[in-house]
Design an enzyme around this catalytic site. Structure first.
Site, PDB file in Angstrom:
ATOM      1  N   ARG A  10      11.050  -3.731 -12.560  1.00  0.00           N
ATOM      2  CA  ARG A  10      12.059  -4.493 -13.134  1.00  0.00           C
ATOM      3  C   ARG A  10      12.965  -5.276 -12.041  1.00  0.00           C
ATOM      4  O   ARG A  10      13.387  -6.534 -12.347  1.00  0.00           O
ATOM      5  CB  ARG A  10      13.088  -3.627 -13.973  1.00  0.00           C
ATOM      6  N   ASP A  69       1.597  -9.253  -4.497  1.00  0.00           N
ATOM      7  CA  ASP A  69       1.722  -8.185  -3.405  1.00  0.00           C
ATOM      8  C   ASP A  69       2.297  -8.640  -2.055  1.00  0.00           C
ATOM      9  O   ASP A  69       2.199  -9.734  -1.712  1.00  0.00           O
ATOM     10  CB  ASP A  69       0.074  -8.102  -3.082  1.00  0.00           C
ATOM     11  N   LYS A 172      19.396 -11.835   0.391  1.00  0.00           N
ATOM     12  CA  LYS A 172      17.979 -11.652   0.492  1.00  0.00           C
ATOM     13  C   LYS A 172      17.044 -12.256  -0.349  1.00  0.00           C
ATOM     14  O   LYS A 172      15.940 -12.897  -0.064  1.00  0.00           O
ATOM     15  CB  LYS A 172      17.690 -10.119   0.366  1.00  0.00           C
TER      16      LYS A 172
HETATM   17  P1  IMP Z   1       3.841  -4.134  -3.385  1.00  0.00           P
HETATM   18  O1  IMP Z   1       4.048  -5.530  -3.153  1.00  0.00           O
HETATM   19  O2  IMP Z   1       4.987  -3.619  -4.628  1.00  0.00           O
HETATM   20  O3  IMP Z   1       2.606  -3.475  -3.401  1.00  0.00           O
HETATM   21  O4  IMP Z   1       4.878  -3.462  -2.013  1.00  0.00           O
HETATM   22  C1  IMP Z   1       4.445  -3.302  -0.742  1.00  0.00           C
HETATM   23  C2  IMP Z   1       5.265  -2.655   0.010  1.00  0.00           C
HETATM   24  O5  IMP Z   1       5.494  -3.268   1.132  1.00  0.00           O
HETATM   25  C3  IMP Z   1       6.769  -1.748  -0.611  1.00  0.00           C
HETATM   26  O6  IMP Z   1       6.306  -0.655  -1.070  1.00  0.00           O
HETATM   27  C4  IMP Z   1       7.334  -1.992   0.563  1.00  0.00           C
HETATM   28  O7  IMP Z   1       7.242  -0.704   1.395  1.00  0.00           O
HETATM   29  C5  IMP Z   1       6.706  -3.087   1.221  1.00  0.00           C
HETATM   30  N1  IMP Z   1       7.851  -4.221   1.079  1.00  0.00           N
HETATM   31  C6  IMP Z   1       7.455  -5.331   0.336  1.00  0.00           C
HETATM   32  N2  IMP Z   1       8.425  -6.207   0.185  1.00  0.00           N
HETATM   33  C7  IMP Z   1       9.487  -5.543   0.774  1.00  0.00           C
HETATM   34  C8  IMP Z   1      10.875  -5.893   0.857  1.00  0.00           C
HETATM   35  O8  IMP Z   1      11.330  -7.115   0.290  1.00  0.00           O
HETATM   36  N3  IMP Z   1      11.757  -5.058   1.341  1.00  0.00           N
HETATM   37  C9  IMP Z   1      11.103  -3.938   1.900  1.00  0.00           C
HETATM   38  N4  IMP Z   1      10.166  -3.499   1.962  1.00  0.00           N
HETATM   39  C10 IMP Z   1       9.054  -4.294   1.327  1.00  0.00           C
END
Ligand code: IMP
Length: 194
Positions: A10, A69, A172
């Site tokens: 969300r 992703d 951010k």
């Molecule tokens: P997904 O895109 O939801 O598969 O996330 C990939 C993983 O990358 C997340 O679980 C985080 O560990 C890391 N990640 C992606 N974007 C961020 C961010 O903005 N901050 C911190 N970790 C991130």
């Protein structure tokens, strides 16, 4: 134009909805819908994974679908954890951050970057839209700050002296890899809508 957001996250949904509304896109929350919620992310790139998810949701719902992703790449680790960021070790975000700091413990090179790909798939065979954007920075040695998620407490984006977790969502969401990718996809969508 109505587009399904192919995820139950969300926080990401709110961020993307806010940026897509002004260009006439109504984003629907996948978390409230029947759909392929458990898709294996088997791609080798962020763009592949975003496309896999967006395709599955477009097929299941018959509507255009948008998926993202993302991950963090450490230069000294040859880009790891990268596309494996969410699952590089089992456990919590804090466990994965500890893993990263352990791998980098004896490394001088602390350069890293967050990456985010966003894909939009339209039913009916139109060419999918895909963008990948990066936020470069430094990976520090000890976590700092409370806000955000994932690797936020150990990442300082270039041009700042605070981690993403210290900067907070408002800052951010202006500079992050995800914010840049949403801007990119919004531009492409505007061109399609017009
Ligand atoms: P997904 O895109 O939801 O598969 O996330 C990939 C993983 O990358 C997340 O679980 C985080 O560990 C890391 N990640 C992606 N974007 C961020 C961010 O903005 N901050 C911190 N970790 C991130």
């Amino acid at each position: 134009m109505r587009i399904v957001f192919a995820s139950g996250n969300r926080g990401k949904f709110r961020e993307m909805k806010a940026q897509l509304e002004p260009i006439g896109v109504e984003l629907l929350f996948g978390g409230d819908m029947e759909g392929p919620h458990e898709i294996e992310e088997t791609g080798e790139t962020y763009a592949d994974n975003a496309l896999i998810k967006a395709r599955a949701w477009a097929e299941a719902t018959g509507l255009p679908a948008l998926a993202d992703d993302s991950g963090l790449e450490a230069e000294a680790l040859g880009g790891l954890p990268g596309v494996h960021s969410a699952r590089i070790v089992e456990g919590s975000d804090a466990d994965r951050t500890r893993w990263l700091l352990g791998e980098l413990a004896d490394k001088e090179d602390r350069r890293g970057r967050f990456a985010c790909a966003i894909a939009v798939v339209m039913p009916g065979g139109r060419e999918p839209l895909v963008v990948t954007r990066y936020c470069p920075g430094t990976i520090i040695r000890e976590p700092r700050g409370e806000s955000g998620f994932g690797y936020d407490p150990v990442f300082i984006p270039d041009g700042f002296d605070k981690t993403f977790a210290e900067l907070g969502d408002e800052t951010k969401n202006k500079i992050s890899h995800r914010a840049l990718a949403v801007k990119g996809i919004a531009e492409m969508l505007r061109a399609v809508i017009e």
